[in-house]
Write an enzyme that holds these catalytic residues in place. Structure first.
Site, PDB file in Angstrom:
ATOM      1  N   GLU A 236     -14.925 -13.667  12.566  1.00  0.00           N
ATOM      2  CA  GLU A 236     -13.587 -13.391  13.064  1.00  0.00           C
ATOM      3  C   GLU A 236     -12.747 -12.567  12.107  1.00  0.00           C
ATOM      4  O   GLU A 236     -12.045 -11.639  12.509  1.00  0.00           O
ATOM      5  CB  GLU A 236     -12.869 -14.706  13.403  1.00  0.00           C
ATOM      6  CG  GLU A 236     -13.351 -15.385  14.672  1.00  0.00           C
ATOM      7  CD  GLU A 236     -14.630 -16.205  14.481  1.00  0.00           C
ATOM      8  OE1 GLU A 236     -15.156 -16.225  13.331  1.00  0.00           O
ATOM      9  OE2 GLU A 236     -15.085 -16.830  15.456  1.00  0.00           O
TER      10      GLU A 236
ATOM     11  N   HIS B 131     -10.588 -27.638  18.998  1.00  0.00           N
ATOM     12  CA  HIS B 131     -10.578 -26.662  20.075  1.00  0.00           C
ATOM     13  C   HIS B 131      -9.386 -26.834  21.006  1.00  0.00           C
ATOM     14  O   HIS B 131      -9.393 -26.308  22.122  1.00  0.00           O
ATOM     15  CB  HIS B 131     -11.876 -26.751  20.892  1.00  0.00           C
ATOM     16  CG  HIS B 131     -13.097 -26.348  20.135  1.00  0.00           C
ATOM     17  ND1 HIS B 131     -13.727 -27.200  19.265  1.00  0.00           N
ATOM     18  CD2 HIS B 131     -13.793 -25.192  20.102  1.00  0.00           C
ATOM     19  CE1 HIS B 131     -14.774 -26.587  18.729  1.00  0.00           C
ATOM     20  NE2 HIS B 131     -14.829 -25.362  19.225  1.00  0.00           N
TER      21      HIS B 131
END
Length: 362
Positions: free
Chosen positions: A66, A135
C-alpha cells in the site's frame, strides 16, 4: 449539478461504477488501480466491466504494497494522470499514511500551488459479517485532521456519482469514503455526466425541534429515527454532512439557530470523532442558541468485536438516535406509547447485515 432531469433508480454501487466509466470515457488520463479491481467481484460491483472496456493499461490490480503503490500513484498524478486508487478497507490506508499525509496532502502547499496531486483514494468502511477489529474502522477524523486532504463521505447514489466525478476532476487529493451498507441503496441518479459539490452539506429533512448532523450510514439511521419521531409530533432536521473536510459548519449553525438542540451522529469512535468537532465549533460560534447540551452519538471507545453476538449492542442505531431526541426534547416515555414507538425500528434483517428495507429517493 447539470440541468438534465432524466433520472432513474440505480444503486449506490452502480452509481460509483457509472461515475468511473463516464470519467474514464471523458478523460484518457483517468486510471483505476487497486487490490481486486479487475476481479470477478469487482469491488462490490463498483468496477464491473471497466477492465474489459478500457483494458489493463487503465484498469489494473496492484500488489499488497500500500505505501509503495500510493507513492507510485502520487507520482503518476504529478506526471499528468488522474489515478483512482481503491482500498477495499479503510484500514489498509494506514499502511500508506506517510505517503498520504507527508506527500499527497502537502505537495501543493510546499510548491506554492505550482504542482498538484489530482489523486482520488476510495476507502471502504462498514461493519458486520465478522469483520472485527482490523477491518471495521472508521478513520475519517484521522484523515480530516490533515490540511491538504479532502475527505468526503457520500450517502446517496446521486451524490456517490456526482461527488466521485468532482473528486476525479479536483486538482488535489480526495479521500472518497464509502460505507459498505450503502452500496445496495437505490436513489434517483441522472444519466448525464455531472458534479456535486465536495464542501456543502445537504438538509435531508426539515424540522424545528432538533438538528441531527450525521455522517455516512448514520444519515440513514437518522432518517429512520426522524420518521418515527414525526409520528409523535417531533420534527427533526437531518443534515447529511457529506464531507468531513471541508466541514460545512455553516449549515449546522443555521439549523441550530432554528432548533436550539443538536445531535451529531458518526460511524467512528466517540473520542476524537468528527462529530465532536462539530459540537466544539457550534459551542464556540453559536452557544447562545443552544437550549440544552449537545449530544454526540458514535461507536464505543473500544475495537469492534468479531462475534455477531457481541456486535449486536456495539453500534448505535436509529433507536439510539430517537431516544436521544426524546431526552433532548424532554419527552417522557410514559407520555407516548413507547412500545409502539420502538416497533418502528424493528426490521426483518439480522443486525449484522445491511437494512435492505431502506431505499431512496431522498
Amino acid at each position: 449539478m447539470s440541468d438534465n432531469k432524466e433520472q432513474r433508480q440505480i444503486t449506490f454501487a452502480e452509481a460509483i461504477r457509472e461515475g468511473l466509466d463516464q470519467a474514464m470515457e471523458k478523460d484518457a488520463s483517468v486510471v483505476v488501480i487497486g487490490e481486486g479491481v479487475p476481479d470477478p467481484k469487482s469491488i462490490f460491483n463498483t468496477t464491473a466491466g471497466l477492465s474489459q472496456k478500457y483494458g489493463d493499461t487503465r484498469v489494473f490490480d496492484m500488489p499488497l504494497s500500500e505505501n509503495g503503490m500510493t507513492g507510485i500513484c502520487i507520482g503518476a498524478a504529478m506526471s499528468g494522470l488522474r489515478p483512482v486508487m481503491v482500498h477495499q478497507r479503510i484500514d489498509f490506508a494506514l499502511l500508506a499514511m506517510d505517503q498520504l499525509v507527508n506527500n499527497a496532502a502537502k505537495w501543493a502547499y510546499m510548491f506554492d500551488g505550482k504542482a498538484s496531486v489530482p489523486l482520488v483514494v476510495r476507502l471502504i468502511i462498514g461493519r458486520g459479517w465478522g469483520q472485527g477489529p482490523q477491518h471495521s474502522n472508521s478513520l475519517q477524523a484521522m484523515f480530516a485532521q490533515v490540511p491538504g486532504l479532502k475527505v468526503v463521505m457520500p450517502v446517496t447514489a446521486q451524490d456517490a456519482k456526482g461527488m466521485l466525478i468532482a473528486a476525479i476532476e479536483d486538482e488535489n487529493p480526495v479521500l472518497f469514503i464509502e460505507h459498505r451498507w450503502l452500496h445496495h441503496v437505490n436513489d434517483e441518479v441522472p444519466e448525464n455526466y455531472y458534479q456535486t459539490s465536495l464542501d456543502k452539506a445537504r438538509v435531508m429533512t426539515e424540522g424545528a425541534d432538533v438538528t441531527i448532523a450525521a455522517f455516512s450510514y448514520m444519515v440513514i439511521e437518522s432518517l429512520i429515527a426522524a420518521r418515527a419521531l414525526e409520528s409523535i409530533g417531533i420534527n427533526v432536521e437531518v443534515i447529511d454532512m457529506r464531507s468531513a473536510r471541508p466541514l460545512d459548519i455553516e449549515a449546522v449553525l443555521q439549523s441550530v439557530k432554528k432548533t436550539g438542540r443538536l445531535i451529531t451522529a458518526d460511524t467512528a469512535y466517540q473520542t476524537g470523532s468528527i462529530a465532536g468537532e462539530i459540537i466544539s465549533q457550534v459551542a464556540e460560534l453559536a452557544f447562545e442558541h443552544l437550549k440544552t447540551r449537545p449530544v454526540r452519538i458514535a461507536s464505543p471507545d473500544h475495537p469492534a468485536p468479531t462475534s455477531h453476538f457481541l456486535s449486536e449492542n456495539y453500534y448505535p442505531d436509529a433507536k439510539t438516535i430517537a431516544d436521544a431526541v426524546l431526552n433532548l426534547t424532554g419527552t417522557e416515555q410514559s407520555s407516548i406509547d413507547y412500545s409502539d414507538f420502538c416497533a418502528a425500528f424493528q426490521t426483518n434483517n439480522p443486525h449484522d447485515v445491511p437494512n435492505r428495507e431502506f431505499n431512496g429517493p431522498f
